[in-house]
Scaffold this motif. Structure first.
Motif, PDB file in Angstrom:
ATOM      1  N   LEU A 629      12.733   7.398  -0.161  1.00  0.00           N
ATOM      2  CA  LEU A 629      12.810   5.941  -0.100  1.00  0.00           C
ATOM      3  C   LEU A 629      11.443   5.388  -0.491  1.00  0.00           C
ATOM      4  N   ASP A 630      11.412   4.517  -1.489  1.00  0.00           N
ATOM      5  CA  ASP A 630      10.162   3.928  -1.962  1.00  0.00           C
ATOM      6  C   ASP A 630      10.148   2.428  -1.700  1.00  0.00           C
ATOM      7  N   SER A 635       1.433  -7.130   1.302  1.00  0.00           N
ATOM      8  CA  SER A 635       0.043  -7.485   1.566  1.00  0.00           C
ATOM      9  C   SER A 635      -0.842  -6.248   1.495  1.00  0.00           C
ATOM     10  N   ALA A 636      -2.038  -6.416   0.914  1.00  0.00           N
ATOM     11  CA  ALA A 636      -2.959  -5.288   0.780  1.00  0.00           C
ATOM     12  C   ALA A 636      -3.466  -4.791   2.125  1.00  0.00           C
ATOM     13  N   GLY A 637      -3.355  -5.605   3.168  1.00  0.00           N
ATOM     14  CA  GLY A 637      -3.854  -5.216   4.473  1.00  0.00           C
ATOM     15  C   GLY A 637      -2.885  -4.422   5.313  1.00  0.00           C
ATOM     16  N   GLN A 638      -1.688  -4.109   4.796  1.00  0.00           N
ATOM     17  CA  GLN A 638      -0.687  -3.375   5.566  1.00  0.00           C
ATOM     18  C   GLN A 638      -0.803  -1.868   5.303  1.00  0.00           C
ATOM     19  N   SER A 639      -0.471  -1.072   6.321  1.00  0.00           N
ATOM     20  CA  SER A 639      -0.589   0.374   6.179  1.00  0.00           C
ATOM     21  C   SER A 639       0.335   1.081   7.159  1.00  0.00           C
ATOM     22  N   SER A 649       4.027   9.117   2.801  1.00  0.00           N
ATOM     23  CA  SER A 649       2.777   9.156   2.044  1.00  0.00           C
ATOM     24  C   SER A 649       2.576   7.794   1.403  1.00  0.00           C
ATOM     25  N   ALA A 650       1.331   7.447   1.109  1.00  0.00           N
ATOM     26  CA  ALA A 650       1.038   6.139   0.546  1.00  0.00           C
ATOM     27  C   ALA A 650      -0.057   6.245  -0.499  1.00  0.00           C
ATOM     28  N   THR A 651       0.075   5.450  -1.551  1.00  0.00           N
ATOM     29  CA  THR A 651      -0.953   5.285  -2.573  1.00  0.00           C
ATOM     30  C   THR A 651      -1.161   3.794  -2.773  1.00  0.00           C
ATOM     31  N   GLY A 652      -2.281   3.277  -2.294  1.00  0.00           N
ATOM     32  CA  GLY A 652      -2.481   1.839  -2.347  1.00  0.00           C
ATOM     33  C   GLY A 652      -1.422   1.144  -1.518  1.00  0.00           C
ATOM     34  N   GLN A 653      -0.725   0.191  -2.113  1.00  0.00           N
ATOM     35  CA  GLN A 653       0.328  -0.539  -1.398  1.00  0.00           C
ATOM     36  C   GLN A 653       1.695   0.103  -1.547  1.00  0.00           C
TER      37      GLN A 653
END
Length: 703
Positions: A629-630, A635-639, A649-653
């Protein structure tokens, strides 16, 4: 806000810049008039700034630039204060003073448990309002008052005295009443919940509008991404914002938010302004969700803003830069009034910031108080934030059109307006404390007349905002360190929107939104219109999405779950484009006939973190054995910080989720579902993702 003497609980290279300048000058909106760049820009500027006269961000309201006033301030109504308000272009005055509003009884000018200075009663305040040419923003006492008391105040103000007071908030920061564990706001209601506040707002609104149906009633919200956003109290069905808006979205005319970045210092507060657009977008998204078609008439007011007490830069230059940047950014992102906290306050911890004494005072003007033998300058001496607000007042006036602008350098900020006389105002802010910055300026659909622009500047050594005409051209400017420069660039006769023979189209709205289409309509522009054109804002460029000879258009081939900000412009028979309409932002849906669905829910939050639960369902005809699921964070501030029942896994946003061992198989037609969750973080707003792709297929997102 109470008498604020103490902290409150709160939780590119030159070559690259030159290349960007060349690109910006070359880019053209489809079928629009060519852009123009006057004079010769520096060969290698530190920053390339582009202003687009076709990308409108809204219209400056008469109340756009505001200040808080307070009944404990004995200098509140000084004639010198009135003169300073007028010189800065202050258009709104908020009364009776933050948290004091929830103690205050207007009829006898008392605030039991607090200090009231002589000569600060309502009529005296309205004398200052009239003398300064401002609009009052009044706070009805929720904490210890009643709906009847508020209605009586409306009657006295608008019927008996004829003051025509338009804006009335119900209480101040009521979420700080102790219901979430931290309590600074007076609230005598036994029930401290958001549900109780919502019930009272409905009662206040009904009583006040029964006296004067023209008044605008405001409800208190907490700023998304700031405490106590996301916290659900014991016995509550949702957090403050969702509970309040679910009940009162059709009863109020505006919502009130406060913003204190609490970033830990002057330059850090200035940097924190990057969070504002996302947080304000989330406020508008909440209004869209709960008010539906009514959302367009509900305004957003930022009725308090400042750096936080204890940040170490309140009266010195960093907070002046912060004032200009925060206020301009809020206005560009849909706020109709931004009200600085406050006119006078008082000395706090004394520090030295870049060789300058900082008095730790949240006021715009000195009140002459002292801390530890160190005294402020004479009463009513302007502090740095006053000059920041004064620069915003010099940028534009009520009725001017806010425009999209951008800088290639992190050290340089830009803001722009198209003025009523056709001239362009450009505010340039250099946040470097040590180095000057050269700026190359480019314009889209605006042709300067070639003359030197008028220049006003606030730089180290300047005694306030000074005339610096002759120090810049329409194509280039050199910005001193830690400075604000405001240019007035005049148009070449017969060019740009000033040459159009039509008026500006009215505010557009959506009449239908699908997964890949959107239908818009708008009130007609005056004059002989050849056609209307709908342009999407892409930073400082625009893209033609559709055109029509009538006052509606359907836009096609839009990506599912995508956000778009558009303006409507009228083109006359000579080919000139009008000024841009007020912007409209909308998000397309996801396909109803998809072979999968995704439910995404935030189950709890605490301002800068949250827990999310996700359910994935295969509604197609075939089994799925193993899935990914992608999605992308808005927002750039979410993680994502930790997770369960899946691998993340995450790459940037961009986030990719892979099935766990127990939920790899998804039976067809909804036979089984996969559930997983995670703990996330958010620096600022925390909007839900809009598009999820299961093994590459866009799913239907469930609300």
């Amino acid at each position: 806000m109470l008498f604020r003497f103490r902290a409150r609980p709160r939780g590119r290279t030159a070559a690259a810049a030159a290349a960007l300048l060349a690109l910006a000058a070359a880019a053209l909106p489809l079928t629009a008039a060519p852009a123009a760049v006057a004079d010769t820009a520096p060969a290698t500027p530190d920053a390339a700034v582009t202003v687009n006269a076709d990308a409108g961000l809204g219209t400056l309201d008469p109340a756009a630039l505001g200040v808080n006033t307070a009944i404990w301030d004995s200098y509140m109504n000084d004639p010198q204060v009135v003169s300073l308000y007028r010189a800065a272009g202050i258009g709104a005055l908020r009364y009776p003073g933050g948290s004091y509003a929830d103690l205050y009884h207007w009829v006898d000018n008392t605030a039991p448990g607090g200090y009231v200075a002589p000569g600060t009663g309502f009529d005296a305040f309205m004398g200052t309002v009239k003398a300064s040419g401002a609009t009052p923003i009044l706070i009805a006492n929720y904490g210890s008052g009643t709906a009847q008391e508020a209605a009586d105040w409306v009657r006295y103000a608008n019927v008996t005295k004829g003051y025509g007071a338009k804006y009335w908030e119900v209480g101040n920061e009521i979420y700080g009443n102790g219901g979430y564990g931290s309590g600074w706001e007076n609230d005598t209601h036994a029930d401290k919940s958001p549900g109780q506040y919502a019930r009272e707002v409905k009662a206040y609104a009904a009583a006040m509008k029964a006296v004067d149906p023209t008044v605008k009633i405001g409800a208190v919200l907490t700023m998304p991404g700031n405490w106590p956003d996301g916290i659900v109290g014991a016995g509550d069905g949702g957090d403050w914002n969702h509970t309040v808006l679910a009940a009162v979205a059709h009863d109020v005319d505006f919502v009130s938010v406060h913003w204190y970045p609490n970033a830990g210092g002057g330059d850090r507060s200035l940097a924190a302004v990057r969070r504002l657009p996302g947080e304000l977008r989330e406020v508008r998204d909440l209004l869209d969700r709960y008010a539906g078609a009514d959302s367009a008439r509900i305004g957003i007011a930022m009725t308090e803003v400042n750096a936080e007490s204890g940040d170490g830069a309140l009266t010195s230059r960093p907070n002046g830069l912060f004032a200009a940047e925060a206020v301009s950014t809020a206005l560009e992102n849909g706020v109709f009034t931004v009200d600085w906290w406050d006119t006078h306050n008082g000395a706090g911890p004394i520090t030295t910031v870049n060789g300058e004494t900082d008095y730790g005072d949240l006021g715009l003007l000195s009140n002459g108080s002292c801390t530890g033998g160190v005294c402020e300058p004479a009463v009513n001496t302007p502090f740095a934030p006053y000059h920041g607000l004064q620069a915003v007042g010099a940028l534009g006036r009520p009725g001017d059109t806010l425009l999209a602008s951008a800088s290639s350098s992190p050290d340089v900020s830009s803001h722009a307006v198209l003025r009523a006389d056709g001239s362009l105002g450009v505010l340039l802010l250099n946040r470097s404390s040590t180095a000057a910055r050269t700026v190359g300026l480019a314009y889209r659909d605006f042709t300067p007349d070639g003359a030197a622009p008028a220049v006003r500047r606030w730089a180290p050594g300047d005694d306030g905002l000074v005339d610096a005409t002759g120090t810049a051209s329409a194509a280039s400017a050199t910005l001193p360190p830690y400075s604000i420069t405001v240019l007035t660039v005049r148009p070449k006769p017969g060019t740009g929107s000033s040459a159009a023979t039509t008026g500006t189209p009215g505010t557009p709205r959506t009449t239908a939104v699908g997964a890949d289409t959107a239908t818009l309509s708008w009130p007609a522009a005056s004059g002989a219109v050849d056609r209307y054109e709908v342009y999407e804002q892409l930073g400082t460029t625009v893209q033609l999405l559709g055109s029509s000879t009538g006052t509606s258009a359907t836009l096609h081939n839009l990506p599912p779950g995508s956000r778009h900000t558009v303006n409507v412009l009228a083109r006359d028979q000579a080919g000139h484009l009008s000024r841009p309409s007020v912007p409209l932002t909308f998000t397309t849906g996801t396909p109803n006939d998809s072979t999968c669905t995704v439910s995404y829910r935030v189950t709890t939050g605490w301002g800068n973190g949250f827990v999310a639960a996700v359910t994935v369902t295969n509604t197609g005809p075939a089994d799925l054995d193993g899935w990914t699921l992608d999605f992308d964070w808005p927002s750039a501030g979410q993680s994502v910080n930790s997770w369960w029942n899946a691998d993340v896994s995450a790459t940037g946003q961009h986030v990719r989720v892979t099935n766990g061992t127990s939920n790899a198989h998804l039976a067809p037609r909804g036979g089984t579902t996969a559930d997983f969750g995670f703990v996330g973080g958010n620096d600022g707003a925390n909007p839900n993702p809009t598009v999820f792709r299961l093994n590459g297929t866009v799913c239907r997102t469930l609300g």
